[in-house]
Design a protein around this motif. Structure first.
Motif, PDB file in Angstrom:
ATOM      1  N   SER A 135      -7.501  46.827  -3.617  1.00 53.16           N
ATOM      2  CA  SER A 135      -7.093  45.502  -3.128  1.00 53.16           C
ATOM      3  C   SER A 135      -5.676  45.210  -3.601  1.00 53.16           C
ATOM      4  N   TRP A 136      -5.003  44.316  -2.941  1.00 51.47           N
ATOM      5  CA  TRP A 136      -3.620  43.980  -3.318  1.00 51.47           C
ATOM      6  C   TRP A 136      -3.578  43.422  -4.730  1.00 51.47           C
ATOM      7  N   LYS A 137      -4.642  42.783  -5.142  1.00 50.19           N
ATOM      8  CA  LYS A 137      -4.708  42.177  -6.472  1.00 50.19           C
ATOM      9  C   LYS A 137      -4.779  43.254  -7.564  1.00 50.19           C
ATOM     10  N   ASN A 138      -5.510  44.351  -7.321  1.00 50.43           N
ATOM     11  CA  ASN A 138      -5.784  45.337  -8.372  1.00 50.43           C
ATOM     12  C   ASN A 138      -5.011  46.644  -8.253  1.00 50.43           C
ATOM     13  N   ALA A 139      -4.397  46.924  -7.125  1.00 52.21           N
ATOM     14  CA  ALA A 139      -3.822  48.247  -6.863  1.00 52.21           C
ATOM     15  C   ALA A 139      -2.758  48.666  -7.880  1.00 52.21           C
ATOM     16  N   ASN A 140      -1.827  47.789  -8.209  1.00 51.44           N
ATOM     17  CA  ASN A 140      -0.763  48.156  -9.162  1.00 51.44           C
ATOM     18  C   ASN A 140      -1.334  48.487 -10.530  1.00 51.44           C
ATOM     19  N   GLU A 141      -2.249  47.663 -11.001  1.00 48.37           N
ATOM     20  CA  GLU A 141      -2.853  47.868 -12.315  1.00 48.37           C
ATOM     21  C   GLU A 141      -3.661  49.172 -12.355  1.00 48.37           C
ATOM     22  N   MET A 142      -4.335  49.504 -11.249  1.00 50.37           N
ATOM     23  CA  MET A 142      -5.194  50.697 -11.204  1.00 50.37           C
ATOM     24  C   MET A 142      -4.425  51.956 -10.795  1.00 50.37           C
ATOM     25  N   GLY A 143      -3.181  51.808 -10.355  1.00 50.77           N
ATOM     26  CA  GLY A 143      -2.398  52.953  -9.910  1.00 50.77           C
ATOM     27  C   GLY A 143      -2.909  53.524  -8.595  1.00 50.77           C
ATOM     28  N   ALA A 144      -3.479  52.671  -7.759  1.00 51.56           N
ATOM     29  CA  ALA A 144      -4.065  53.106  -6.486  1.00 51.56           C
ATOM     30  C   ALA A 144      -3.206  52.612  -5.320  1.00 51.56           C
ATOM     31  N   THR A 145      -3.425  53.207  -4.167  1.00 47.91           N
ATOM     32  CA  THR A 145      -2.729  52.785  -2.954  1.00 47.91           C
ATOM     33  C   THR A 145      -3.307  51.456  -2.480  1.00 47.91           C
ATOM     34  N   LYS A 146      -2.429  50.523  -2.117  1.00 50.46           N
ATOM     35  CA  LYS A 146      -2.886  49.238  -1.581  1.00 50.46           C
ATOM     36  C   LYS A 146      -3.414  49.440  -0.168  1.00 50.46           C
ATOM     37  N   ILE A 147      -4.454  48.669   0.168  1.00 52.02           N
ATOM     38  CA  ILE A 147      -4.937  48.736   1.540  1.00 52.02           C
ATOM     39  C   ILE A 147      -3.902  48.093   2.452  1.00 52.02           C
ATOM     40  N   SER A 148      -3.900  48.516   3.690  1.00 50.46           N
ATOM     41  CA  SER A 148      -2.902  48.065   4.653  1.00 50.46           C
ATOM     42  C   SER A 148      -3.020  46.562   4.925  1.00 50.46           C
ATOM     43  N   VAL A 149      -1.888  45.941   5.232  1.00 46.19           N
ATOM     44  CA  VAL A 149      -1.895  44.515   5.578  1.00 46.19           C
ATOM     45  C   VAL A 149      -2.721  44.265   6.838  1.00 46.19           C
ATOM     46  N   THR A 150      -2.885  45.287   7.680  1.00 50.66           N
ATOM     47  CA  THR A 150      -3.695  45.113   8.896  1.00 50.66           C
ATOM     48  C   THR A 150      -5.149  44.812   8.555  1.00 50.66           C
ATOM     49  N   HIS A 151      -5.588  45.164   7.363  1.00 55.95           N
ATOM     50  CA  HIS A 151      -6.964  44.894   6.950  1.00 55.95           C
ATOM     51  C   HIS A 151      -7.184  43.413   6.633  1.00 55.95           C
ATOM     52  N   TYR A 152      -6.093  42.661   6.564  1.00 58.71           N
ATOM     53  CA  TYR A 152      -6.169  41.220   6.295  1.00 58.71           C
ATOM     54  C   TYR A 152      -5.962  40.391   7.560  1.00 58.71           C
ATOM     55  N   GLN A 153      -5.986  41.017   8.717  1.00 61.09           N
ATOM     56  CA  GLN A 153      -5.796  40.307   9.985  1.00 61.09           C
ATOM     57  C   GLN A 153      -7.085  40.292  10.774  1.00 61.09           C
TER      58      GLN A 153
END
Length: 155
Positions: free
Chosen positions: A94-112
């Motif tokens: 998720s955009w909230k956790n991705a930086n902290e976890m070192g993971a790829t953020k899900i695409s903004v299209t998933h929020y539309q």
């Protein structure tokens, strides 16, 4: 005449039953020579399970093979819960956790929203079940011969 036809039919059934009965005595519980996807394994026998597929660690982003391909998952998803009540994928991506976890953020299209294109505050319900589109990439040999070639623009 009717009785004669019935007698012939009954005799045929008896003879057929006798032929099948002798087969059963020769090969009790066999497969009848038929081979299935299980191989020539007898139905009563259980063959050992195939080894679990390996998921190479730290393989990073896996290249796409065609345009608009959903990204492949570079890790195992065994025991991940993705249900109406929980989504383990969002714990890292998720955009909230991705930086902290070192993971790829899900695409903004998933929020539309899919129809109106309206931006939502959380993941769209139509994009919530990640494993409908995204699959883990296992280190496994192909089940069938494959001569697929990626599109020129992705080479």
């Amino acid at each position: 005449m009717k009785q004669l036809v019935l007698a012939v039919m009954a005799l045929g059934m008896v003879l057929t039953g006798a032929a099948h009965g002798s087969e059963k005595l020769d090969n009790p519980g066999g497969t009848g020579g038929i081979e299935s996807l299980r191989g020539a394994t007898q139905l009563e026998e259980t063959r050992p399970a195939d080894p679990m597929k390996r998921f190479p660690r730290d393989q990073g982003v896996i290249d796409s093979d065609y345009v608009y391909q959903p990204p492949l998952i570079p890790h195992t998803v065994r025991n991940y819960e993705v249900s109406l009540n929980a989504n383990k994928c969002l714990a890292c991506h998720s955009w909230k956790n991705a930086n902290e976890m070192g993971a790829t953020k899900i695409s903004v299209t998933h929020y539309q929203s899919p129809r109106e294109g309206q931006v939502l505050s959380d993941v769209s319900p139509s994009r919530y079940f990640c494993l409908q589109c995204h699959v883990p990439q296992a280190d496994a040999k192909p089940l069938v011969e494959n001569n697929f070639k990626r599109v020129d623009s992705l080479n």
